[in-house]
Write a protein that holds these residues in place. Sequence first.
Motif, PDB file in Angstrom:
ATOM      1  N   ILE A   1       8.034   2.523   1.533  1.00 29.44           N
ATOM      2  CA  ILE A   1       8.425   2.652   0.003  1.00 29.44           C
ATOM      3  C   ILE A   1       7.643   0.649   0.533  1.00 29.44           C
ATOM      4  O   ILE A   1       7.915  -0.226   0.701  1.00 29.44           O
ATOM      5  N   ASP A   2       6.681   0.697  -0.581  1.00 31.48           N
ATOM      6  CA  ASP A   2       5.997  -0.247   0.009  1.00 31.48           C
ATOM      7  C   ASP A   2       5.521  -0.676  -1.703  1.00 31.48           C
ATOM      8  O   ASP A   2       5.145  -0.357  -2.904  1.00 31.48           O
ATOM      9  N   HIS A   3       6.557  -2.174  -2.073  1.00 25.83           N
ATOM     10  CA  HIS A   3       6.847  -2.591  -3.274  1.00 25.83           C
ATOM     11  C   HIS A   3       5.759  -3.605  -3.604  1.00 25.83           C
ATOM     12  O   HIS A   3       5.003  -2.808  -5.314  1.00 25.83           O
ATOM     13  N   GLY A   4       4.935  -3.432  -2.437  1.00 23.92           N
ATOM     14  CA  GLY A   4       3.185  -4.400  -3.876  1.00 23.92           C
ATOM     15  C   GLY A   4       2.623  -2.935  -3.644  1.00 23.92           C
ATOM     16  O   GLY A   4       1.338  -3.054  -5.379  1.00 23.92           O
ATOM     17  N   ALA A   5       2.148  -2.068  -2.798  1.00 24.10           N
ATOM     18  CA  ALA A   5       1.659  -0.558  -4.394  1.00 24.10           C
ATOM     19  C   ALA A   5       2.482   0.023  -5.566  1.00 24.10           C
ATOM     20  O   ALA A   5       1.254   0.126  -6.083  1.00 24.10           O
ATOM     21  N   PHE A   6       3.726  -0.120  -5.788  1.00 26.60           N
ATOM     22  CA  PHE A   6       4.135  -0.289  -6.544  1.00 26.60           C
ATOM     23  C   PHE A   6       3.672  -1.215  -8.179  1.00 26.60           C
ATOM     24  O   PHE A   6       3.233  -0.890  -8.567  1.00 26.60           O
TER      25      PHE A   6
END
Length: 363
Positions: A238-243
């Motif tokens: 899970i990449d918070h920035g990508a979301f």
Amino acid sequence: MNIKPKSQAQFDQISLGEVMLRLDPGDGRIKTSRTFTAWEGGGEYNVARGLRRCFGLKTAVVTALADNDIGRLVEDLILQGGVDTRYLQWAKFDGIGRTTRNGLNFTERGFGVRGAVGISDRGNTAVSQLTADSVDWDAIFSQGVRWFHTGGIFAGLSETTPAVIEAAMISAKKHGTKISYDLNYRPSLWNAIGGQAKAQEVNKRLAPYVDVMIGNEEDFTESLGFKVNGLSTKFTEIDHGAFGAMVEDVVAAYPNFEVIATTLRKVHSASINDWSAIVWTKETGLIQSQRFEKLEVLDRVGSGDSFASGLIFGLLDGRSIQEALELGVAHGALAMTTPGDTTMASLREVEKLAGGGSARVER
């Protein structure tokens, strides 16, 4: 958000969706168990129950059941949760379920390297046969309803249920009721009626009516077609920035969304998950919740619904968006510590965890 005040509403919240009988083998397996615990559950209903049972709001469910002893058991379980059943429709039972029946959901929790398993037996159920004119929505919403919730599970239940949702949303808009929708993508629901392409067609048709759109790490991709850069196909990293970047694309496509909320889960095993969420509003932009790293999980089913009810409660209660987000994440985390689809937490417990409380014993 401009939400109808309590003084002008008969109900704080109403859900539209199926309520099934969940049969739970506990620590065992579905295929070998000789005993099952019965619970009630359904993605949309669970939100109404959480808002009533944990957060103390007045809620109701719009659904239908076949009129037999299984249906009456589901009704009894709904009543125990405090959700109002005045909009429950009863369908005549033919004796064997040839024309209508009640949904069953066999769910095992999983443990360690063995993932959770859900096998639903819900074809031809009473609620799946509702049509756009089965419910007098204006009669419901004209009485005053602050919030309406439904989602992608009910949308995929049959070829007629999307029209039921659309009719409800049109009426809710007319009467000033806020609308939330949980994408809740389930491939098994859509396989026989057009697959993922049909799911995206239906969800894109309903999205322009929605004020608060909710999903998880895969829903916005599977249900609406938005891409998350760098996301693994197994949704393990899970990449918070990508979301966050994906949310900006969603906002551009659907400017009607006032709030977008996404739960984020990294699965180390069935028993150990990382759990958090992000939320976006027009006023604040993107906000991130606290992260529960390596959260111990007893039963993950219903945790997303508990997140939704905590978030919605915060918005209905006039909390800040950060507080609403933390209530949602904490409620979802607590839901994973108890069996069954529905909450066993109290508002005090949710607020304690949301504020950084620990699991030390209380005496």
